[in-house]
Design a protein around this motif. Structure first.
Motif, PDB file in Angstrom:
ATOM      1  N   UNK A 351     -24.867   2.289  21.256  1.00 18.26           N
ATOM      2  CA  UNK A 351     -24.869   2.484  19.802  1.00 18.26           C
ATOM      3  C   UNK A 351     -26.263   2.875  19.313  1.00 18.26           C
ATOM      4  N   UNK A 352     -27.289   2.188  19.819  1.00 17.86           N
ATOM      5  CA  UNK A 352     -28.660   2.484  19.390  1.00 17.86           C
ATOM      6  C   UNK A 352     -29.094   3.867  19.851  1.00 17.86           C
ATOM      7  N   UNK A 353     -28.721   4.220  21.077  1.00 17.90           N
ATOM      8  CA  UNK A 353     -29.083   5.543  21.591  1.00 17.90           C
ATOM      9  C   UNK A 353     -28.414   6.655  20.798  1.00 17.90           C
ATOM     10  N   UNK A 354     -27.165   6.440  20.438  1.00 15.20           N
ATOM     11  CA  UNK A 354     -26.445   7.450  19.665  1.00 15.20           C
ATOM     12  C   UNK A 354     -27.079   7.619  18.289  1.00 15.20           C
ATOM     13  N   UNK A 355     -27.395   6.504  17.644  1.00 10.01           N
ATOM     14  CA  UNK A 355     -28.025   6.583  16.325  1.00 10.01           C
ATOM     15  C   UNK A 355     -29.367   7.305  16.394  1.00 10.01           C
ATOM     16  N   UNK A 356     -30.129   7.055  17.464  1.00  7.67           N
ATOM     17  CA  UNK A 356     -31.426   7.719  17.611  1.00  7.67           C
ATOM     18  C   UNK A 356     -31.241   9.210  17.863  1.00  7.67           C
ATOM     19  N   UNK A 357     -30.230   9.558  18.662  1.00  4.83           N
ATOM     20  CA  UNK A 357     -29.956  10.966  18.951  1.00  4.83           C
ATOM     21  C   UNK A 357     -29.533  11.701  17.679  1.00  4.83           C
ATOM     22  N   UNK A 358     -28.743  11.038  16.862  1.00  5.21           N
ATOM     23  CA  UNK A 358     -28.305  11.630  15.593  1.00  5.21           C
ATOM     24  C   UNK A 358     -29.510  11.872  14.687  1.00  5.21           C
ATOM     25  N   UNK A 359     -30.372  10.865  14.579  1.00  5.56           N
ATOM     26  CA  UNK A 359     -31.566  10.984  13.739  1.00  5.56           C
ATOM     27  C   UNK A 359     -32.466  12.118  14.213  1.00  5.56           C
ATOM     28  N   UNK A 360     -32.654  12.200  15.531  1.00  3.36           N
ATOM     29  CA  UNK A 360     -33.514  13.250  16.090  1.00  3.36           C
ATOM     30  C   UNK A 360     -32.928  14.635  15.822  1.00  3.36           C
ATOM     31  N   UNK A 361     -31.625  14.763  15.969  1.00  3.14           N
ATOM     32  CA  UNK A 361     -30.980  16.065  15.749  1.00  3.14           C
ATOM     33  C   UNK A 361     -31.112  16.499  14.300  1.00  3.14           C
TER      34      UNK A 361
END
Length: 634
Positions: A351-361
């Motif tokens: 969940x944390x990795x996905x949220x970070x990936x979304x933010x970065x994108x």
């Protein structure tokens, strides 16, 4: 989470209505509604069956048996005047019963459905009477096509192709609602005559009528040998790149049988089509489909590929697909109804990795290099090239979504009547809210329509069609965008446009007038002295308009601008037979109360309640009064 029938129909009618202008000559719209309604029911799975115990089923069964026994296509046509969505399974059960034990009966049934049975009744009847597949009643055509596909009648293919081509004609009576059924029948028969069926369907991927495009796409995705024919996949992806008002429906349709994740790994034209499908499905989930459609069509699984492609080779289409998918994931990964399934479908992410990936994108998309890419995509576009034209369209929308204010001068320069993406460009200028562009839009509007002639024509209270549909759409979009541009020029033009003869234009002009006047007043307080009385008159005129949609815009405007002089009229309009008007009035009274007019609203409501004899309206008024008092206490 499924979309209700009523919500679906209302949303899509608004969507269709927004693409239709108005004209000096009113035209009947029943055929458009019937075509649209049949498709809403079909594409949202809102179908049913007819109860065999009902007398009507027994009567239909007898009529069909007798028609086949007598070789009478006229009698068969009379029996098939039934709504196909509700009757398809029942009619098939009747044919199955008749033909299951006899090849001869099957051949007789096919002959009757094709109008080639040896019966004297056709000697004095036209094909539109005795031939079910060419019948003047679209329901007969549709049911006949369904039954011929059910009987796997290869000999029917040529006549069904004739019927398909004839169905698209505009002559009365309207037969266009049958198109989808005939197209689907040809798809069912493609295993028997693949080349003829495909050749008949492919041109309709680019039809003028958007529903025909969607139907052709669905038929071609359902071809039994589609996996053996990569050319069909290529054609579908090329077609979805050609934008139209129902591109989201086409995307949903293609994705049902062709996984976008697999398409992303193929050649460029297919990959670009896959990105368009991803964008279309995500847009559909925010409009006439529920969010479930994103899960059902496998869009989430595309996230890793879209993100990697965006990092390695960005383009406006790719940037927009990545942004839309990231925003969808961002809003749904926090939703308990979706979170677990999203993470199950993206096992490489916590969940944390996905949220970070979304933010970065999302952060990377706003980078200056990408803004430069968007501006470059608007220059030297080859409009004959579908890929380039689509990239320009996505660049325009991203400029609005990302608030690229530096793009305004270039957009203004492009704003000419012959610019291919002019409606989109005007909409984006409105989103950027730059008042300096108002004059450009007003001049553009004047080059497209004659406002004085429109004001001179008698007001219509019903939707009307424009003879020049594109110009009307651009004019309406200009009226909408001017509502985001606080300038004296915008206010003056919108004041005139509130007297347009077409209700959709009057309503939009009034809504935009209120909005831009509020913005202008914040920076130019003297605007009240200059325009206050004229705007008050426009709102009062709208409150007495014959079109309910215009009334609602005027009611909302009166509340938004705190025009207390409108209070007596608002109270009277509570008795309106239009539910939308009644609800808007009650909401407006509550808003006026919160703007400091609680005593005036309270006095007016109490007087209205005292003289009201209708128990239901008394209850509504009392509830409104209670809400006003609570709002005032807060």
């Amino acid at each position: 989470m499924k979309t209700s029938l009523l919500t679906t129909i209302i949303k899509q009618l608004r969507k269709v209505g927004s693409s239709i202008g108005s004209s000096l000559a009113e035209k009947p719209k029943a055929h458009v509604d019937e075509l649209a309604m049949e498709h809403f029911l079909l594409y949202h799975g809102l179908v049913g069956t007819q109860d065999e115990r009902q007398r009507q089923f027994r009567d239909v069964r007898v009529d069909i048996i007798e028609a086949i026994a007598n070789g009478s296509s006229v009698a068969m046509a009379a029996a098939l005047k039934l709504p196909p969505l509700w009757w398809e399974e029942r009619l098939e059960s009747i044919l199955a019963e008749i033909t299951k034990t006899s090849t001869e009966k099957r051949e007789q049934a096919i002959a009757v459905l094709l109008g080639v049975a040896d019966n004297p009744d056709k000697a004095y009847q036209s094909p539109e009477i005795y031939n079910p597949v060419l019948h003047q009643d679209w329901r007969v055509r549709a049911n006949a096509a369904n039954l011929l596909a059910f009987l796997q009648a290869k000999e029917a293919v040529p006549k069904l192709i004739d019927s398909l081509n004839d169905t698209t004609g505009g002559a009365a009576p309207d037969k266009t609602p049958a198109f989808c059924y005939i197209a689907f029948a040809l798809a069912e028969l493609a295993t028997l005559d693949s080349e003829a069926c495909q050749s008949a369907l492919l041109p309709y991927l680019y039809a003028d009528e958007s529903w025909f495009r969607v139907d052709a796409a669905r038929a071609l995705t359902n071809l039994k040998d589609k996996e053996k024919n990569p050319e069909i996949i290529r054609e579908l992806c090329k077609a979805v790149l050609s934008h139209h008002r129902l591109s989201d429906y086409m995307a949903v349709t293609i994705a049902e049988k062709h996984n976008p994740k697999d398409l992303l790994a193929k050649e460029e034209i297919v990959q670009q089509g896959a990105l368009e499908i991803i964008i279309g499905v995500l847009e559909a989930s925010a409009q006439t489909f529920s969010s479930d459609i994103v899960l059902e069509r496998g869009i989430i699984e595309c996230w890793p590929q879209v993100r990697n492609l965006n990092e390695s080779n960005p383009s406006p289409r790719l940037l927009r697909a990545a942004r839309k998918l990231a925003l969808w994931l961002q809003s749904h990964v926090q939703d308990p109804d979706f979170a677990n399934e999203i993470l199950e479908r993206l096992p490489e992410h916590s969940a944390d990795q996905l949220n970070q990936a979304i933010t970065n994108t999302l952060s990377s998309i706003t980078a200056p290099r990408h803004k430069d890419l968007l501006l470059a995509s608007l220059q030297k576009t080859n409009w004959e090239n579908t890929l380039q034209a689509g990239q320009a369209r996505h660049a325009l929308f991203l400029i609005g979504d990302l608030s690229v204010y530096s793009a305004v001068p270039e957009l203004v320069q492009l704003a000419s009547p012959d610019y291919p993406l002019l409606p989109e460009l005007v909409l984006v200028l409105g989103e950027l809210q730059d008042a300096s562009a108002a004059n450009t839009l007003i001049k553009l509007s004047s080059s497209l329509i004659n406002l004085e002639a429109r004001r001179a024509h008698a007001n219509s209270n019903r939707p009307v069609e424009e003879e020049e549909a594109r110009e009307a759409l651009i004019y309406w979009t200009i009226l909408k965008s001017l509502g985001q541009m606080p300038s004296t020029e915008a206010v003056e033009y919108l004041l005139k446009a509130t007297e347009d003869f077409a209700p959709d234009k009057r309503g939009q002009a009034l809504a935009s007038l209120v909005n831009t006047y509020k913005k202008l007043y914040q920076t130019l307080p003297s605007a009240e002295q200059t325009y206050g009385e004229q705007i008050n008159e426009a709102i009062m005129r709208g409150l007495h308009d014959s079109a309910p949609t215009v009334k609602v815009c005027a009611i909302d405007g009166a509340a938004s601008l705190s025009f207390i002089t409108s209070l007596p009229t608002l109270v009277k309009l509570i008795n309106s037979s239009e539910v939308s008007v009644k609800r808007a009035c009650l909401a407006a009274l509550e808003e006026l109360a919160t703007h400091g007019y609680i005593e005036e609203v309270k006095t007016a409501l109490e007087a209205k309640i005292k003289g009201e004899t209708n128990q239901f309206r008394r209850q509504l008024l009392q509830e409104c009064l209670t809400k006003c008092q609570k709002a005032d206490n807060v």
